[in-house]
Design a protein around this motif. Structure first.
Motif, mmCIF file in Angstrom:
data_model
loop_
_atom_site.group_PDB
_atom_site.id
_atom_site.type_symbol
_atom_site.label_atom_id
_atom_site.label_comp_id
_atom_site.label_asym_id
_atom_site.label_seq_id
_atom_site.Cartn_x
_atom_site.Cartn_y
_atom_site.Cartn_z
ATOM 1 N N THR A 3 0.847 -1.023 -0.015
ATOM 2 C CA THR A 3 0.124 0.081 0.235
ATOM 3 C C THR A 3 0.863 1.196 -0.101
ATOM 4 O O THR A 3 1.941 1.267 0.788
ATOM 5 C CB THR A 3 -0.908 -0.098 1.230
ATOM 6 O OG1 THR A 3 -1.530 -0.991 1.152
ATOM 7 C CG2 THR A 3 -1.813 1.447 1.273
ATOM 8 N N LYS A 14 -4.540 6.794 -1.140
ATOM 9 C CA LYS A 14 -4.042 5.246 -0.762
ATOM 10 C C LYS A 14 -4.199 4.445 -1.838
ATOM 11 O O LYS A 14 -5.276 4.253 -2.373
ATOM 12 C CB LYS A 14 -4.949 4.704 0.663
ATOM 13 C CG LYS A 14 -4.650 3.734 1.022
ATOM 14 C CD LYS A 14 -5.421 3.043 2.234
ATOM 15 C CE LYS A 14 -5.033 1.692 2.374
ATOM 16 N NZ LYS A 14 -6.265 1.244 3.527
ATOM 17 N N ASP A 16 -3.192 0.438 -3.377
ATOM 18 C CA ASP A 16 -2.783 -0.691 -3.293
ATOM 19 C C ASP A 16 -2.296 -1.332 -4.738
ATOM 20 O O ASP A 16 -3.142 -1.607 -5.442
ATOM 21 C CB ASP A 16 -3.801 -1.848 -2.721
ATOM 22 C CG ASP A 16 -4.200 -1.637 -1.286
ATOM 23 O OD1 ASP A 16 -3.397 -0.942 -0.582
ATOM 24 O OD2 ASP A 16 -5.434 -1.477 -1.036
ATOM 25 N N THR A 17 -0.946 -1.598 -4.819
ATOM 26 C CA THR A 17 -0.579 -1.760 -5.998
ATOM 27 C C THR A 17 0.889 -2.405 -6.189
ATOM 28 O O THR A 17 1.621 -2.279 -4.918
ATOM 29 C CB THR A 17 -0.486 -0.618 -7.142
ATOM 30 O OG1 THR A 17 -0.026 -1.070 -8.451
ATOM 31 C CG2 THR A 17 0.717 0.276 -6.661
#
Length: 154
Positions: A3, A14, A16-17
């Motif tokens: 994150t 924010k 997530d990747t």
């Protein structure tokens, strides 16, 4: 999946990747910020430029994991809080410096980056600041004039 907490256009996001996801993909695909364009994908044309801590930076090959707490500004983030265009954007409109749009984002971001550090650049300094931007239609004379106009209006 890691994150990342990014500061983009003054707002926290924010994401997530994967660590190697290019910033350009995050901006366009996750945040729907379409000012930066996918051009060459090799960090050579400037169409994906954003400001990272005020400095023009190509985002197509910039991994999200390297950004940290840097301030990212996209074309959309240049507008004032009153909804007016940034002086550089307005000068591009007034000088009719926009043509096909391929280079427009990179030219504007490079111009803002230049004017952030040099309030009164001469033509050579302007040309040097624009070197990382490929322009297909050749509207450089109008772009240079727009940057000179913006410098006067800032």
């Amino acid at each position: 999946m890691p994150t990342y907490h990014l500061n983009i256009n003054g707002s926290k996001s924010k994401i997530d990747t994967e660590a190697d996801t290019p910033l350009l993909y995050i901006l366009r695909d996750y945040l729907e910020l379409n000012g930066p364009k996918f051009g060459c994908g090799l960090s050579q044309c400037g169409s994906c430029a954003v400001l990272v801590n005020g400095k023009p930076t190509n985002s197509c090959m910039l991994p999200v994991s390297t950004i940290g707490d840097a301030e990212i500004t996209t074309l959309e983030g240049l507008e004032s809080t009153e909804g007016r265009l940034h002086a550089v954007q307005q000068a591009f409109v007034n000088e009719q410096a926009a043509q096909c749009g391929y280079c427009l984002n990179g030219m504007i971001m490079s111009a803002v980056g230049l004017l952030n550090t040099n309030a009164n650049p001469d033509e050579k300094e302007i040309r040097n600041a624009l070197q990382g931007n490929l322009c297909r239609c050749g509207t450089h004379p109008r772009i240079i004039q727009a940057i000179k106009t913006a410098a006067k209006n800032l």
